[in-house]
Motif scaffolding. Structure first.
Motif, PDB file in Angstrom:
ATOM      1  N   CYS A   1       0.848  -1.200   0.000  1.00 18.99           N
ATOM      2  CA  CYS A   1       0.000   0.000   0.000  1.00 18.99           C
ATOM      3  C   CYS A   1       0.881   1.246   0.000  1.00 18.99           C
ATOM      4  N   ALA A   2       0.407   2.295  -0.712  1.00 21.19           N
ATOM      5  CA  ALA A   2       1.208   3.511  -0.881  1.00 21.19           C
ATOM      6  C   ALA A   2       0.798   4.589   0.125  1.00 21.19           C
ATOM      7  N   GLU A   3       1.809   5.349   0.568  1.00 22.03           N
ATOM      8  CA  GLU A   3       1.589   6.435   1.516  1.00 22.03           C
ATOM      9  C   GLU A   3       2.340   7.686   1.078  1.00 22.03           C
ATOM     10  N   PHE A   4       1.900   8.838   1.576  1.00 20.64           N
ATOM     11  CA  PHE A   4       2.659  10.074   1.439  1.00 20.64           C
ATOM     12  C   PHE A   4       3.696  10.087   2.555  1.00 20.64           C
ATOM     13  N   ARG A   5       4.979  10.239   2.191  1.00 16.36           N
ATOM     14  CA  ARG A   5       6.033  10.273   3.200  1.00 16.36           C
ATOM     15  C   ARG A   5       7.078  11.304   2.775  1.00 16.36           C
ATOM     16  N   ASP A   6       7.315  12.266   3.656  1.00 20.47           N
ATOM     17  CA  ASP A   6       8.307  13.311   3.387  1.00 20.47           C
ATOM     18  C   ASP A   6       7.995  14.028   2.071  1.00 20.47           C
ATOM     19  N   ASP A   7       8.896  13.931   1.091  1.00 19.42           N
ATOM     20  CA  ASP A   7       8.715  14.671  -0.168  1.00 19.42           C
ATOM     21  C   ASP A   7       8.156  13.819  -1.298  1.00 19.42           C
ATOM     22  N   GLY A   8       7.755  12.579  -1.006  1.00 19.10           N
ATOM     23  CA  GLY A   8       7.255  11.725  -2.088  1.00 19.10           C
ATOM     24  C   GLY A   8       6.419  10.575  -1.571  1.00 19.10           C
ATOM     25  N   TRP A   9       6.399   9.473  -2.352  1.00 18.17           N
ATOM     26  CA  TRP A   9       5.600   8.306  -2.001  1.00 18.17           C
ATOM     27  C   TRP A   9       6.495   7.192  -1.469  1.00 18.17           C
ATOM     28  N   ASN A  10       5.841   6.311  -0.713  1.00 16.36           N
ATOM     29  CA  ASN A  10       6.545   5.146  -0.166  1.00 16.36           C
ATOM     30  C   ASN A  10       5.575   3.983  -0.101  1.00 16.36           C
ATOM     31  N   ASP A  11       6.064   2.752  -0.358  1.00 15.74           N
ATOM     32  CA  ASP A  11       5.199   1.584  -0.152  1.00 15.74           C
ATOM     33  C   ASP A  11       5.417   1.066   1.268  1.00 15.74           C
ATOM     34  N   ALA A  12       4.319   0.636   1.913  1.00 14.05           N
ATOM     35  CA  ALA A  12       4.362   0.215   3.315  1.00 14.05           C
ATOM     36  C   ALA A  12       3.376  -0.918   3.536  1.00 14.05           C
ATOM     37  N   PRO A  13       3.551  -1.703   4.633  1.00  8.63           N
ATOM     38  CA  PRO A  13       2.596  -2.773   4.949  1.00  8.63           C
ATOM     39  C   PRO A  13       1.197  -2.195   5.177  1.00  8.63           C
ATOM     40  N   CYS A  14       0.214  -2.787   4.553  1.00  6.82           N
ATOM     41  CA  CYS A  14      -1.153  -2.254   4.637  1.00  6.82           C
ATOM     42  C   CYS A  14      -1.728  -2.304   6.047  1.00  6.82           C
ATOM     43  N   ALA A  15      -1.180  -3.152   6.916  1.00  2.00           N
ATOM     44  CA  ALA A  15      -1.708  -3.301   8.272  1.00  2.00           C
ATOM     45  C   ALA A  15      -1.214  -2.208   9.222  1.00  2.00           C
ATOM     46  N   VAL A  16      -0.208  -1.451   8.799  1.00  2.72           N
ATOM     47  CA  VAL A  16       0.336  -0.379   9.645  1.00  2.72           C
ATOM     48  C   VAL A  16      -0.685   0.767   9.733  1.00  2.72           C
ATOM     49  N   GLU A  17      -0.812   1.367  10.906  1.00  2.46           N
ATOM     50  CA  GLU A  17      -1.766   2.464  11.092  1.00  2.46           C
ATOM     51  C   GLU A  17      -1.128   3.800  10.745  1.00  2.46           C
ATOM     52  N   LYS A  18      -1.828   4.559   9.918  1.00  4.30           N
ATOM     53  CA  LYS A  18      -1.374   5.884   9.499  1.00  4.30           C
ATOM     54  C   LYS A  18      -2.597   6.790   9.340  1.00  4.30           C
ATOM     55  N   TYR A  19      -2.336   8.077   9.151  1.00  2.00           N
ATOM     56  CA  TYR A  19      -3.433   8.979   8.806  1.00  2.00           C
ATOM     57  C   TYR A  19      -3.900   8.646   7.388  1.00  2.00           C
ATOM     58  N   TRP A  20      -5.014   9.201   6.990  1.00  2.00           N
ATOM     59  CA  TRP A  20      -5.510   8.957   5.634  1.00  2.00           C
ATOM     60  C   TRP A  20      -6.181  10.215   5.081  1.00  2.00           C
ATOM     61  N   ILE A  21      -6.353  10.248   3.752  1.00  2.00           N
ATOM     62  CA  ILE A  21      -6.949  11.405   3.095  1.00  2.00           C
ATOM     63  C   ILE A  21      -8.114  10.948   2.219  1.00  2.00           C
ATOM     64  N   CYS A  22      -9.294  11.514   2.480  1.00  2.00           N
ATOM     65  CA  CYS A  22     -10.479  11.220   1.663  1.00  2.00           C
ATOM     66  C   CYS A  22     -10.683  12.327   0.634  1.00  2.00           C
ATOM     67  N   LYS A  23     -11.322  11.962  -0.480  1.00  2.00           N
ATOM     68  CA  LYS A  23     -11.569  12.925  -1.561  1.00  2.00           C
ATOM     69  C   LYS A  23     -12.961  12.703  -2.147  1.00  2.00           C
ATOM     70  N   LYS A  24     -13.652  13.800  -2.409  1.00  2.00           N
ATOM     71  CA  LYS A  24     -14.924  13.732  -3.137  1.00  2.00           C
ATOM     72  C   LYS A  24     -15.177  15.057  -3.833  1.00  2.00           C
ATOM     73  N   SER A  25     -16.054  15.031  -4.814  1.00  2.00           N
ATOM     74  CA  SER A  25     -16.340  16.222  -5.598  1.00  2.00           C
ATOM     75  C   SER A  25     -17.022  17.273  -4.741  1.00  2.00           C
ATOM     76  N   ALA A  26     -16.707  18.535  -4.993  1.00  2.00           N
ATOM     77  CA  ALA A  26     -17.341  19.633  -4.259  1.00  2.00           C
ATOM     78  C   ALA A  26     -18.783  19.776  -4.720  1.00  2.00           C
ATOM     79  N   MET A  27     -19.637  20.259  -3.835  1.00  2.00           N
ATOM     80  CA  MET A  27     -21.036  20.484  -4.180  1.00  2.00           C
ATOM     81  C   MET A  27     -21.169  21.765  -4.994  1.00  2.00           C
ATOM     82  N   SER A  28     -22.111  21.768  -5.905  1.00  2.00           N
ATOM     83  CA  SER A  28     -22.346  22.967  -6.707  1.00  2.00           C
ATOM     84  C   SER A  28     -23.398  23.828  -6.033  1.00  2.00           C
ATOM     85  N   CYS A  29     -23.202  25.134  -6.108  1.00  2.00           N
ATOM     86  CA  CYS A  29     -24.154  26.080  -5.521  1.00  2.00           C
ATOM     87  C   CYS A  29     -24.990  26.680  -6.641  1.00  2.00           C
ATOM     88  N   THR A  30     -26.258  26.362  -6.668  1.00  2.00           N
ATOM     89  CA  THR A  30     -27.152  26.878  -7.712  1.00  2.00           C
ATOM     90  C   THR A  30     -27.809  28.154  -7.242  1.00  2.00           C
TER      91      THR A  30
END
Length: 255
Positions: free
Chosen positions: A224-253
């Protein structure tokens, strides 16, 4: 002083002493109660026992009567005002309650006027999410493994972040440096050394430059890939780390 004058004084003293001293009578005018002070009682007693001349006796008795009359008149005037301390207190409490009620009504009226404007307000992202180029990003406050991070994002209608541009990569890399190592939605769980995003897309060759030097090295089942320092790193998926969620912004009509 002859015997007849002395008798009259004694009779007068006996009468006054009976009313001012012995009986302890409380005088009343429309509910105002007054009891002669102890000093006046005692002075009247000495006067009537003949310890001072008759003229002084009459003077002190007259003075006592004047003082008594003044106190009674003052009490009557106070009662005539039509107000008592109790009534004043009740009136003050009523005024305070009325002012508080008026303030509440004013606040309620102002909120009612603002409600239509509030309903027209629009936030493309929730308060604890960050807006960037039309998408909302959530940086977790605690750590967990990669699989639980995927689930946590799905539960809020989002996805563990899938990177689509260099600008997005730069933004997320900087945020992860400030908050801590964080999971992204990239893994080679299906095929070793074949990295796929959670949306099923392949990792583009142009993005390979974001791996840290010597990564991915798959040391110890690092899938599994993680953000580490200035780039990416592969790490064991069972290790606990922070995470980042993403979704589309809502439109304002606009109405």
């Amino acid at each position: 002083m002859n015997d007849s004058e002395d008798g009259r004084v004694q009779q007068l003293c006996s009468h006054d002493e009976e009313h001012l001293i012995t009986s302890g009578t409380r005088y009343s005018i429309k509910g105002f109660r007054f009891e002669p002070p102890y000093v006046l009682k005692r002075a009247a007693g000495h006067l009537c026992r003949g310890h001072v001349p008759v003229v002084l006796q009459l003077f002190f008795l007259t003075l006592s009567a004047v003082l008594l009359l003044a106190v009674l008149i003052k009490g009557q005037a106070g009662m005539a005002d039509g107000e008592t301390p109790f009534l004043v207190t009740v009136s003050s409490i009523a005024n305070t309650q009325g002012q508080e009620q008026a303030k509440k009504e004013k606040v309620y009226k102002e909120m009612s006027q603002l409600k239509p404007q509030i309903n027209h307000l629009c936030r493309p992202c929730r308060w604890d999410w960050t807006l960037f180029q039309g998408n909302c990003y959530y940086f977790s406050k605690f750590q967990q493994n990669w699989h639980d991070s995927v689930t946590a994002c799905r539960e809020v209608g989002a996805q563990l972040v899938v990177i689509k541009s260099d600008e997005e990569q730069s933004f997320l890399q900087q945020m992860s440096k400030e908050k801590g190592y964080a999971w992204m939605g990239l893994s080679d769980l299906k095929h070793e050394n074949m990295w796929h995003w959670l949306d099923g897309s392949h990792l583009l060759f142009s993005f390979m430059k974001y791996w840290n030097k010597g990564e991915p090295n798959n040391a110890g089942e690092e899938d599994c890939a993680e953000f580490r320092d200035d780039g990416w790193n592969d790490a064991p998926c069972a290790v606990e780390k922070y995470w980042i969620c993403k979704k589309s912004a809502m439109s304002c009509t606009k109405n």
